[in-house]
Design a protein around this motif. Structure first.
Motif, PDB file in Angstrom:
ATOM      1  N   SER A 224      29.794  38.955  39.994  1.00  0.00           N
ATOM      2  CA  SER A 224      30.034  37.994  38.913  1.00  0.00           C
ATOM      3  C   SER A 224      31.295  38.376  38.150  1.00  0.00           C
ATOM      4  O   SER A 224      31.505  37.935  37.028  1.00  0.00           O
ATOM      5  N   ARG A 225      32.156  39.182  38.795  1.00  0.00           N
ATOM      6  CA  ARG A 225      33.332  39.728  38.115  1.00  0.00           C
ATOM      7  C   ARG A 225      34.655  39.202  38.656  1.00  0.00           C
ATOM      8  O   ARG A 225      35.711  39.567  38.165  1.00  0.00           O
ATOM      9  N   PHE A 226      34.636  38.390  39.684  1.00  0.00           N
ATOM     10  CA  PHE A 226      35.886  37.831  40.197  1.00  0.00           C
ATOM     11  C   PHE A 226      36.405  36.743  39.257  1.00  0.00           C
ATOM     12  O   PHE A 226      35.639  36.079  38.570  1.00  0.00           O
ATOM     13  N   PHE A 227      37.717  36.560  39.262  1.00  0.00           N
ATOM     14  CA  PHE A 227      38.297  35.419  38.567  1.00  0.00           C
ATOM     15  C   PHE A 227      39.545  34.988  39.323  1.00  0.00           C
ATOM     16  O   PHE A 227      40.040  35.706  40.201  1.00  0.00           O
ATOM     17  N   LEU A 228      40.054  33.806  39.018  1.00  0.00           N
ATOM     18  CA  LEU A 228      41.201  33.258  39.717  1.00  0.00           C
ATOM     19  C   LEU A 228      42.499  33.649  39.017  1.00  0.00           C
ATOM     20  O   LEU A 228      42.536  33.815  37.793  1.00  0.00           O
ATOM     21  N   LYS A 229      43.563  33.748  39.808  1.00  0.00           N
ATOM     22  CA  LYS A 229      44.865  34.118  39.262  1.00  0.00           C
ATOM     23  C   LYS A 229      45.533  32.949  38.547  1.00  0.00           C
ATOM     24  O   LYS A 229      46.532  33.149  37.851  1.00  0.00           O
ATOM     25  N   HIS A 230      45.022  31.753  38.742  1.00  0.00           N
ATOM     26  CA  HIS A 230      45.579  30.577  38.069  1.00  0.00           C
ATOM     27  C   HIS A 230      44.550  30.015  37.085  1.00  0.00           C
ATOM     28  O   HIS A 230      43.406  30.502  37.019  1.00  0.00           O
TER      29      HIS A 230
ATOM     30  N   ASP B  29      36.410  34.076  51.356  1.00  0.00           N
ATOM     31  CA  ASP B  29      36.649  33.080  52.398  1.00  0.00           C
ATOM     32  C   ASP B  29      37.211  31.790  51.805  1.00  0.00           C
ATOM     33  O   ASP B  29      38.085  31.156  52.383  1.00  0.00           O
ATOM     34  N   VAL B  30      36.715  31.401  50.644  1.00  0.00           N
ATOM     35  CA  VAL B  30      37.119  30.134  50.030  1.00  0.00           C
ATOM     36  C   VAL B  30      38.441  30.270  49.272  1.00  0.00           C
ATOM     37  O   VAL B  30      39.354  29.458  49.448  1.00  0.00           O
ATOM     38  N   PHE B  31      38.577  31.297  48.453  1.00  0.00           N
ATOM     39  CA  PHE B  31      39.698  31.363  47.514  1.00  0.00           C
ATOM     40  C   PHE B  31      40.849  32.247  47.983  1.00  0.00           C
ATOM     41  O   PHE B  31      41.944  32.173  47.414  1.00  0.00           O
ATOM     42  N   GLY B  32      40.638  33.060  48.993  1.00  0.00           N
ATOM     43  CA  GLY B  32      41.730  33.819  49.589  1.00  0.00           C
ATOM     44  C   GLY B  32      42.514  34.629  48.573  1.00  0.00           C
ATOM     45  O   GLY B  32      41.950  35.313  47.713  1.00  0.00           O
ATOM     46  N   ASP B  33      43.847  34.525  48.641  1.00  0.00           N
ATOM     47  CA  ASP B  33      44.698  35.359  47.787  1.00  0.00           C
ATOM     48  C   ASP B  33      44.820  34.831  46.361  1.00  0.00           C
ATOM     49  O   ASP B  33      45.533  35.434  45.543  1.00  0.00           O
ATOM     50  N   THR B  34      44.151  33.706  46.043  1.00  0.00           N
ATOM     51  CA  THR B  34      44.135  33.252  44.650  1.00  0.00           C
ATOM     52  C   THR B  34      43.055  33.979  43.843  1.00  0.00           C
ATOM     53  O   THR B  34      42.944  33.782  42.642  1.00  0.00           O
ATOM     54  N   LEU B  35      42.273  34.803  44.526  1.00  0.00           N
ATOM     55  CA  LEU B  35      41.167  35.511  43.888  1.00  0.00           C
ATOM     56  C   LEU B  35      41.648  36.862  43.362  1.00  0.00           C
ATOM     57  O   LEU B  35      42.285  37.632  44.084  1.00  0.00           O
ATOM     58  N   ASN B  36      41.337  37.144  42.105  1.00  0.00           N
ATOM     59  CA  ASN B  36      41.682  38.423  41.501  1.00  0.00           C
ATOM     60  C   ASN B  36      40.426  39.289  41.489  1.00  0.00           C
ATOM     61  O   ASN B  36      39.456  38.975  40.802  1.00  0.00           O
ATOM     62  N   GLU B  37      40.457  40.388  42.252  1.00  0.00           N
ATOM     63  CA  GLU B  37      39.273  41.228  42.392  1.00  0.00           C
ATOM     64  C   GLU B  37      39.362  42.515  41.588  1.00  0.00           C
ATOM     65  O   GLU B  37      38.526  43.399  41.737  1.00  0.00           O
ATOM     66  N   SER B  38      40.344  42.632  40.739  1.00  0.00           N
ATOM     67  CA  SER B  38      40.582  43.908  40.066  1.00  0.00           C
ATOM     68  C   SER B  38      39.461  44.278  39.108  1.00  0.00           C
ATOM     69  O   SER B  38      39.315  45.449  38.753  1.00  0.00           O
ATOM     70  N   ARG B  39      38.654  43.324  38.698  1.00  0.00           N
ATOM     71  CA  ARG B  39      37.586  43.622  37.742  1.00  0.00           C
ATOM     72  C   ARG B  39      36.282  44.008  38.421  1.00  0.00           C
ATOM     73  O   ARG B  39      35.291  44.278  37.758  1.00  0.00           O
ATOM     74  N   ASP B  40      36.252  43.987  39.768  1.00  0.00           N
ATOM     75  CA  ASP B  40      35.007  44.268  40.469  1.00  0.00           C
ATOM     76  C   ASP B  40      34.960  45.752  40.838  1.00  0.00           C
ATOM     77  O   ASP B  40      35.651  46.187  41.748  1.00  0.00           O
ATOM     78  N   PRO B  41      34.141  46.564  40.146  1.00  0.00           N
ATOM     79  CA  PRO B  41      34.122  47.997  40.413  1.00  0.00           C
ATOM     80  C   PRO B  41      33.280  48.379  41.623  1.00  0.00           C
ATOM     81  O   PRO B  41      33.325  49.512  42.075  1.00  0.00           O
ATOM     82  N   ASP B  42      32.471  47.468  42.132  1.00  0.00           N
ATOM     83  CA  ASP B  42      31.546  47.789  43.220  1.00  0.00           C
ATOM     84  C   ASP B  42      32.227  47.548  44.556  1.00  0.00           C
ATOM     85  O   ASP B  42      32.337  46.424  45.014  1.00  0.00           O
ATOM     86  N   HIS B  43      32.673  48.622  45.195  1.00  0.00           N
ATOM     87  CA  HIS B  43      33.336  48.495  46.487  1.00  0.00           C
ATOM     88  C   HIS B  43      32.484  49.064  47.612  1.00  0.00           C
ATOM     89  O   HIS B  43      32.951  49.188  48.731  1.00  0.00           O
ATOM     90  N   GLY B  44      31.254  49.436  47.323  1.00  0.00           N
ATOM     91  CA  GLY B  44      30.404  50.035  48.345  1.00  0.00           C
ATOM     92  C   GLY B  44      29.558  49.006  49.061  1.00  0.00           C
ATOM     93  O   GLY B  44      29.273  47.931  48.543  1.00  0.00           O
ATOM     94  N   GLY B  45      29.153  49.339  50.279  1.00  0.00           N
ATOM     95  CA  GLY B  45      28.260  48.476  51.027  1.00  0.00           C
ATOM     96  C   GLY B  45      28.985  47.348  51.728  1.00  0.00           C
ATOM     97  O   GLY B  45      30.128  47.032  51.411  1.00  0.00           O
ATOM     98  N   PRO B  46      28.326  46.726  52.697  1.00  0.00           N
ATOM     99  CA  PRO B  46      28.951  45.618  53.438  1.00  0.00           C
ATOM    100  C   PRO B  46      29.142  44.394  52.561  1.00  0.00           C
ATOM    101  O   PRO B  46      28.259  44.031  51.784  1.00  0.00           O
ATOM    102  N   THR B  47      30.310  43.777  52.650  1.00  0.00           N
ATOM    103  CA  THR B  47      30.606  42.629  51.793  1.00  0.00           C
ATOM    104  C   THR B  47      29.736  41.434  52.115  1.00  0.00           C
ATOM    105  O   THR B  47      29.594  40.538  51.296  1.00  0.00           O
ATOM    106  N   SER B  48      29.143  41.384  53.321  1.00  0.00           N
ATOM    107  CA  SER B  48      28.296  40.251  53.681  1.00  0.00           C
ATOM    108  C   SER B  48      27.016  40.216  52.862  1.00  0.00           C
ATOM    109  O   SER B  48      26.348  39.189  52.799  1.00  0.00           O
ATOM    110  N   HIS B  49      26.657  41.365  52.216  1.00  0.00           N
ATOM    111  CA  HIS B  49      25.427  41.419  51.436  1.00  0.00           C
ATOM    112  C   HIS B  49      25.688  41.698  49.960  1.00  0.00           C
ATOM    113  O   HIS B  49      24.741  41.836  49.197  1.00  0.00           O
ATOM    114  N   ARG B  50      26.943  41.802  49.561  1.00  0.00           N
ATOM    115  CA  ARG B  50      27.259  42.103  48.173  1.00  0.00           C
ATOM    116  C   ARG B  50      27.527  40.832  47.384  1.00  0.00           C
ATOM    117  O   ARG B  50      28.141  39.897  47.876  1.00  0.00           O
ATOM    118  N   TYR B  51      27.082  40.827  46.148  1.00  0.00           N
ATOM    119  CA  TYR B  51      27.336  39.713  45.238  1.00  0.00           C
ATOM    120  C   TYR B  51      28.135  40.222  44.044  1.00  0.00           C
ATOM    121  O   TYR B  51      28.074  41.399  43.694  1.00  0.00           O
TER     122      TYR B  51
END
Length: 240
Positions: free
Chosen positions: A180-186, A156-178
């Protein structure tokens, strides 16, 4: 059964809102009887006769044309659904205030409540020195800006500046998932701070660590003097 075509045509409204064209109905525009739109488009209201029209006869409203689609969505369904990463909530709230849509304003506040929480920003960096070990610090070097927090909040905050390629956990609703693997493209920490500030976050804590001497063995290409000034910092932001 008699079909009154003239009455139906009269209830179809063509709008030019800030250069964006909409077709809707009088019923939709007057669904909130306490709104400014109801004042303008109610048949029994004299102010409707003073509406300005463009060259094609469309009624002109000098407001944000792009955001007006969310105004219409609310008037049609009495609820609001914003896309992921929507970054203009405050502008939309201002439009709702102008049109006197108290229900939409309340829905926006409720929506914000569900997006409250903490985001932690961390980065590892160093200072680039001049040639031959001169103590003249040239600039700060950041290798990567890490983002930790609830997944949907980070998006919600970082939008398309967020790089999610390092996050292997794609299961479950995102409203309850945490994560520590995201990073910014800049690599601009101030830009990340600005984005958090724009979304209503405030800094509540920070910490940092650094090295006082180079490691015994440095990787190829790593400057010994520069490695003495490597550091890691974390900043905790909260929206409530």
């Amino acid at each position: 059964m008699t079909y009154n075509m003239s009455a139906d045509i009269d209830d179809v409204i063509e709008l030019n809102v800030g250069g964006v064209h909409y077709t809707t109905t009088r019923k939709t525009l007057t669904s909130d009887k306490n709104s400014r739109l109801a004042e303008l488009f109610d048949k029994d209201n004299q102010s409707s006769s003073s509406l300005i029209r463009d060259g094609k006869g469309r009624i002109v409203l000098d407001r944000d044309g792009v955001l007006f689609r969310f105004i219409l969505d609310y008037l049609r369904d009495d609820t609001i659904q914003l896309p992921d990463g929507f970054r203009e909530k405050r502008r939309l709230e201002r439009e709702a205030e102008y049109f006197k849509l108290d229900g939409l304003i309340q829905s926006m506040h409720t929506l914000n409540d569900t997006h409250n929480g903490c985001i932690t920003i961390g980065y590892r960096g160093s200072f680039q020195f001049g040639k031959d070990g001169l103590a003249d610090v040239k600039f700060r070097k950041l290798s990567r800006i890490l983002i930790c927090g609830r997944v949907n909040l980070c998006r919600d905050v970082f939008g398309d500046t967020l790089n999610e390629s390092r996050d292997p956990d794609h299961g479950g609703p995102t409203s309850h998932r945490y994560t520590s693997r995201f990073f910014l493209k800049h690599q601009f920490i101030e830009q990340a701070f600005d984005m958090l500030h724009e979304q209503g976050f405030r800094l509540v804590g920070c910490c940092g660590s650094g090295t006082s001497a180079p490691a015994a063995e440095l990787k190829p290409g790593i400057d010994a003097e520069e490695s003495r000034w490597s550091h890691y910092n974390e900043f905790v932001f909260i929206r409530e």
